[in-house]
Design a protein around this motif. Structure first.
Motif, mmCIF file in Angstrom:
data_model
loop_
_atom_site.group_PDB
_atom_site.id
_atom_site.type_symbol
_atom_site.label_atom_id
_atom_site.label_comp_id
_atom_site.label_asym_id
_atom_site.label_seq_id
_atom_site.Cartn_x
_atom_site.Cartn_y
_atom_site.Cartn_z
ATOM 1 N N ARG A 35 16.922 23.960 49.539
ATOM 2 C CA ARG A 35 16.981 22.798 50.419
ATOM 3 C C ARG A 35 16.979 23.245 51.884
ATOM 4 O O ARG A 35 17.463 24.330 52.202
ATOM 5 N N TYR A 36 16.446 22.395 52.743
ATOM 6 C CA TYR A 36 16.347 22.703 54.176
ATOM 7 C C TYR A 36 17.199 21.721 54.979
ATOM 8 O O TYR A 36 17.109 20.508 54.780
ATOM 9 N N VAL A 37 17.973 22.246 55.931
ATOM 10 C CA VAL A 37 18.648 21.423 56.933
ATOM 11 C C VAL A 37 18.390 22.074 58.292
ATOM 12 O O VAL A 37 18.694 23.259 58.486
ATOM 13 N N LEU A 38 17.811 21.319 59.217
ATOM 14 C CA LEU A 38 17.474 21.826 60.540
ATOM 15 C C LEU A 38 18.354 21.161 61.592
ATOM 16 O O LEU A 38 18.571 19.947 61.549
ATOM 17 N N GLU A 75 16.493 17.792 55.746
ATOM 18 C CA GLU A 75 17.341 16.958 56.583
ATOM 19 C C GLU A 75 17.366 17.502 58.009
ATOM 20 O O GLU A 75 17.139 18.693 58.236
ATOM 21 N N PHE A 76 17.666 16.606 58.962
ATOM 22 C CA PHE A 76 17.787 16.982 60.362
ATOM 23 C C PHE A 76 19.158 16.555 60.870
ATOM 24 O O PHE A 76 19.622 15.446 60.580
ATOM 25 N N MET A 77 19.799 17.431 61.636
ATOM 26 C CA MET A 77 21.132 17.136 62.168
ATOM 27 C C MET A 77 21.073 16.447 63.522
ATOM 28 O O MET A 77 22.080 15.943 64.021
ATOM 29 N N ASP A 78 19.897 16.461 64.169
ATOM 30 C CA ASP A 78 19.665 15.789 65.448
ATOM 31 C C ASP A 78 20.487 16.340 66.609
ATOM 32 O O ASP A 78 20.902 15.588 67.506
ATOM 33 N N TYR A 79 20.696 17.650 66.619
ATOM 34 C CA TYR A 79 21.184 18.305 67.832
ATOM 35 C C TYR A 79 20.013 18.399 68.818
ATOM 36 O O TYR A 79 18.847 18.412 68.406
ATOM 37 N N PRO A 80 20.283 18.472 70.129
ATOM 38 C CA PRO A 80 19.192 18.504 71.109
ATOM 39 C C PRO A 80 18.479 19.854 71.127
ATOM 40 O O PRO A 80 19.127 20.900 71.267
ATOM 41 N N ASP A 81 17.190 19.833 71.018
ATOM 42 C CA ASP A 81 16.386 21.047 71.020
ATOM 43 C C ASP A 81 16.526 21.766 72.360
ATOM 44 O O ASP A 81 16.412 21.168 73.422
ATOM 45 N N GLY A 82 16.787 23.081 72.288
ATOM 46 C CA GLY A 82 16.940 23.884 73.490
ATOM 47 C C GLY A 82 18.325 23.868 74.084
ATOM 48 O O GLY A 82 18.580 24.576 75.067
ATOM 49 N N ARG A 83 19.248 23.088 73.496
ATOM 50 C CA ARG A 83 20.589 22.972 74.075
ATOM 51 C C ARG A 83 21.680 23.114 73.023
ATOM 52 O O ARG A 83 22.782 22.573 73.171
#
Length: 226
Positions: A35-38, A75-83
């Protein structure tokens, strides 16, 4: 190999496709579940494309990349990319993910300063990789985040995409080909990086990542906890 479920925890779409996806394809072909979680949707990753457009585009590309190696859960955790920054909140969120998915093993990013001489590793990679290692311990401890749902869960091993691997996962030519297709699914992202055809870029990257060992293609990991 005495395990059934692995959880791939990465910072961005495409992170797992630079070699690790060949191991994922091999494991899934053997009947294991991956499973993938990004942490992010990679919305800051394409020059000239606003995050409001890039995020959804990269999500679609990552879903295609997972399909090409046979991974069904993304799934995506929705942290800000680059930060992404190391924090208690990030550790808590990752520990919650681990408890919810209950993996036998976790695969995560190189958390070192570089990918080799003259290359700087992004803060997102370093912060996420270090936080995953801490969250693996947190998920197994009933007292660190007592408000988390579910019982504590102990992961058997953590595999790090390291430039100094301790173990090698042999992979078939078929798994290498699936990994190339998986990286090539990130079409818009790769086109923004290099003017060469996407398939050429993907082939070069995956062949390099899986061809550094002896005795046939393999994927190298630094293993912790095994």
């Amino acid at each position: 190999m005495d395990w059934q479920r692995a959880l791939v925890l990465m910072a961005h779409p495409d992170d797992a496709e630079y070699g690790t996806s060949a191991a994922v394809a091999e494991w899934i072909a053997q009947g294991k579940e991956v499973r993938y979680v990004l942490a992010t949707r990679g919305e800051a990753g394409i020059a000239g494309m606003p995050p409001s457009e890039s995020g959804p585009a990269r999500e679609i590309e990552q879903r295609a990349a997972c399909d090409r190696v046979g991974a069904e859960v993304l799934e995506f955790m929705d942290y800000p990319d680059g930060r992404i920054m190391e924090s208690l909140q990030l550790r808590r969120d990752l520990a919650e993910v681990i408890r919810r998915h209950q993996p036998d093993g976790v695969v995560t990013l190189n958390h070192g300063d570089s990918w080799g001489p003259g290359t700087w590793n992004s803060e997102d990679h370093r912060a996420l990789g270090r936080s995953v290692l801490n969250a693996v311990a947190d998920a197994a401890n009933e007292w660190i985040f007592p408000d988390l749902d579910g019982p504590p869960h102990k992961v058997k091993w953590t595999a790090i995409m390291s430039m100094s691997p301790t173990h090698a996962m042999p992979v078939s030519e078929e798994s290498v080909e699936k990994a190339i297709l998986s990286l090539a699914a990130h079409e818009q992202y790769l086109r923004a990086l290099d003017s060469r055809p996407v398939e050429e870029q993907a082939t070069e990257q995956v062949r390099w990542a899986t061809g550094r060992g002896e005795g046939g293609p393999s994927v190298g990991f630094e293993l912790i906890g095994l």
